[in-house]
Design an enzyme around this catalytic site. Structure first.
Site, PDB file in Angstrom:
ATOM      1  CE1 TYR A 198      -5.534  -1.854   4.084  1.00  0.00           C
ATOM      2  CE2 TYR A 198      -4.089   0.055   3.872  1.00  0.00           C
ATOM      3  CZ  TYR A 198      -4.787  -0.991   3.289  1.00  0.00           C
ATOM      4  OH  TYR A 198      -4.731  -1.180   1.929  1.00  0.00           O
ATOM      5  CB  SER A 233      -0.867  -0.063   1.259  1.00  0.00           C
ATOM      6  OG  SER A 233      -1.102   1.187   1.814  1.00  0.00           O
TER       7      SER A 233
HETATM    8  P1  NDP Z   1     -12.162  -4.992  -1.884  1.00  0.00           P
HETATM    9  O1  NDP Z   1     -12.868  -4.736  -0.603  1.00  0.00           O
HETATM   10  O2  NDP Z   1     -12.776  -4.495  -3.145  1.00  0.00           O
HETATM   11  O3  NDP Z   1     -11.874  -6.554  -2.057  1.00  0.00           O
HETATM   12  C1  NDP Z   1     -11.312  -7.277  -1.002  1.00  0.00           C
HETATM   13  C2  NDP Z   1     -11.124  -8.719  -1.421  1.00  0.00           C
HETATM   14  O4  NDP Z   1     -10.533  -9.430  -0.328  1.00  0.00           O
HETATM   15  C3  NDP Z   1     -12.444  -9.385  -1.742  1.00  0.00           C
HETATM   16  O5  NDP Z   1     -12.273 -10.299  -2.799  1.00  0.00           O
HETATM   17  C4  NDP Z   1     -12.759 -10.136  -0.452  1.00  0.00           C
HETATM   18  O6  NDP Z   1     -13.511 -11.298  -0.720  1.00  0.00           O
HETATM   19  C5  NDP Z   1     -11.350 -10.528   0.018  1.00  0.00           C
HETATM   20  N1  NDP Z   1     -11.271 -10.771   1.451  1.00  0.00           N
HETATM   21  C6  NDP Z   1     -11.464  -9.884   2.461  1.00  0.00           C
HETATM   22  N2  NDP Z   1     -11.275 -10.488   3.646  1.00  0.00           N
HETATM   23  C7  NDP Z   1     -10.926 -11.771   3.374  1.00  0.00           C
HETATM   24  C8  NDP Z   1     -10.599 -12.889   4.175  1.00  0.00           C
HETATM   25  N3  NDP Z   1     -10.582 -12.830   5.517  1.00  0.00           N
HETATM   26  N4  NDP Z   1     -10.290 -14.054   3.575  1.00  0.00           N
HETATM   27  C9  NDP Z   1     -10.308 -14.144   2.201  1.00  0.00           C
HETATM   28  N5  NDP Z   1     -10.623 -13.130   1.397  1.00  0.00           N
HETATM   29  C10 NDP Z   1     -10.928 -11.950   1.980  1.00  0.00           C
HETATM   30  O7  NDP Z   1     -10.693  -4.388  -1.677  1.00  0.00           O
HETATM   31  P2  NDP Z   1      -9.593  -3.876  -2.707  1.00  0.00           P
HETATM   32  O8  NDP Z   1      -9.701  -4.588  -3.976  1.00  0.00           O
HETATM   33  O9  NDP Z   1      -9.618  -2.387  -2.677  1.00  0.00           O
HETATM   34  O10 NDP Z   1      -8.273  -4.297  -1.933  1.00  0.00           O
HETATM   35  C11 NDP Z   1      -7.568  -5.467  -2.263  1.00  0.00           C
HETATM   36  C12 NDP Z   1      -6.184  -5.398  -1.641  1.00  0.00           C
HETATM   37  O11 NDP Z   1      -5.517  -4.246  -2.125  1.00  0.00           O
HETATM   38  C13 NDP Z   1      -6.193  -5.284  -0.126  1.00  0.00           C
HETATM   39  O12 NDP Z   1      -5.106  -6.019   0.408  1.00  0.00           O
HETATM   40  C14 NDP Z   1      -5.982  -3.807   0.099  1.00  0.00           C
HETATM   41  O13 NDP Z   1      -5.377  -3.562   1.331  1.00  0.00           O
HETATM   42  C15 NDP Z   1      -5.061  -3.476  -1.040  1.00  0.00           C
HETATM   43  N6  NDP Z   1      -5.023  -2.080  -1.410  1.00  0.00           N
HETATM   44  C16 NDP Z   1      -6.131  -1.429  -1.862  1.00  0.00           C
HETATM   45  C17 NDP Z   1      -6.060  -0.092  -2.214  1.00  0.00           C
HETATM   46  C18 NDP Z   1      -7.228   0.678  -2.714  1.00  0.00           C
HETATM   47  O14 NDP Z   1      -7.091   1.905  -2.895  1.00  0.00           O
HETATM   48  N7  NDP Z   1      -8.373   0.069  -2.966  1.00  0.00           N
HETATM   49  C19 NDP Z   1      -4.786   0.649  -2.107  1.00  0.00           C
HETATM   50  C20 NDP Z   1      -3.691  -0.134  -1.635  1.00  0.00           C
HETATM   51  C21 NDP Z   1      -3.812  -1.450  -1.295  1.00  0.00           C
HETATM   52  P3  NDP Z   1     -14.898 -11.687   0.051  1.00  0.00           P
HETATM   53  O15 NDP Z   1     -15.575 -10.412   0.459  1.00  0.00           O
HETATM   54  O16 NDP Z   1     -15.640 -12.468  -0.978  1.00  0.00           O
HETATM   55  O17 NDP Z   1     -14.439 -12.502   1.222  1.00  0.00           O
END
Ligand code: NDP
Length: 264
Positions: free
Chosen positions: A160, A147
């Site tokens: 986070y 991140s």
């Molecule tokens: P979303 O909320 O859109 O998606 C999150 C994903 O993670 C979903 O597929 C969800 O699946 C899965 N997930 C969450 N908790 C769990 C768990 N305990 N076990 C398995 N799967 C899990 O988030 P983003 O796409 O925005 O973020 C994805 C990654 O990118 C994260 O690590 C985030 O920290 C990182 N990130 C995002 C940024 C942004 O600006 N959006 C910037 C920098 C980093 P489900 O709900 O089906 O379980």
């Protein structure tokens, strides 16, 4: 024209946290380039539906399985099921992540555990389980998701920010331990990307203006913007690269965008 350097066709790719957002875009990117992709999320039914949609959109093979990485007992059986079905795992994209925004003074134990159990504990034990398989099969590539908090921490997201800082170090330590096994471990640090995790924040006009003024490429990122770096880190193109964090952030981490053009 296809380029063998960037070829990921035939790879078995596990996208942990691939039902939505960045993970889903990456799953589609790999699937459309001929990789066989397994996407996971907390609920098996949600992962299966996402996988069917990804396979259709990409015109490739994608399978969905449930695995809540915060429940570490679910990780071993997931890896075993993939290896039993597909024989190996070439690339792990370790995306599953969550956030809760509030001042540090208000963070509860539940908030802390919710974020750290997924973003750090879950990410590590997923990496470890897949890493053992990659060592046994003679190699592989892992892509962690960091991140902008790895560049400079932000207020109001302490668990986070700490979890992502730790994933940065995890990337480097695993790279050092597993290099001799031909297992490469790198990370992508996305900038501000519009997804379910962030859309409420970026619907605020003040936040939008701040982002535009501080991002050299002057926009928010899309999940698809991560695909080039992910394909690069999974392919031969990055064969001599491990332990690195690649910032894909529109230039945000290049420096400080001071308003000199308005001052002179
Ligand atoms: P979303 O909320 O859109 O998606 C999150 C994903 O993670 C979903 O597929 C969800 O699946 C899965 N997930 C969450 N908790 C769990 C768990 N305990 N076990 C398995 N799967 C899990 O988030 P983003 O796409 O925005 O973020 C994805 C990654 O990118 C994260 O690590 C985030 O920290 C990182 N990130 C995002 C940024 C942004 O600006 N959006 C910037 C920098 C980093 P489900 O709900 O089906 O379980």
């Amino acid at each position: 024209m296809s380029d063998a350097l960037f070829d990921v066709s035939g790879q078995i790719v596990l996208v942990s946290g691939g039902t939505r957002g960045i993970g889903r875009a990456l799953a589609e990117g790999f699937c459309s380039r001929g990789a066989v992709v397994v996407v996971t999320g907390r609920e098996a039914a949600v992962a299966e539906t996402a996988a069917a949609e990804i396979a259709q959109a990409a015109g490739g093979k994608c399978f969905g399985l449930g695995c809540d990485v915060a429940q570490t007992s679910q990780i071993g059986p997931l890896v075993a099921a993939i290896v039993e079905r597909h024989g190996r795992i070439d690339t792990l994209v370790n995306v599953a992540g969550v956030n809760r925004r509030k001042p540090a003074a208000d963070v509860t134990e539940d908030d802390f555990d919710f974020v750290v159990d997924t973003n750090l504990r879950g990410a590590f034990f997923m990496s470890q389980a897949v890493g053992k398989q990659m060592i046994a099969q003679g190699g592989g590539a892992q892509i962690q998701i960091c991140s902008l908090n790895n560049y400079g921490p932000l207020p109001w997201v302490l668990p986070y920010a700490a979890s992502k800082a730790a994933v940065g170090h995890m990337t480097r330590v695993l790279a050092m331990e597993w290099g001799k096994h031909n297992v490469r471990v790198n990370a992508i640090a996305p900038g501000y990307i519009l997804t379910d995790l962030s859309k409420k924040l970026w619907s605020n006009p003040m936040m939008q203006e701040w982002n535009t003024n501080n991002t050299p490429l002057r926009r928010l990122g899309n999940p698809d913007d991560m695909n080039g770096a992910a394909i690069f880190l999974a392919s031969k193109a990055s064969a001599f690269m491990t332990g690195q964090i690649v910032f894909v952030d529109g230039g945000f981490s290049a420096g400080i965008m001071w308003p000199i053009d308005k001052a002179v």
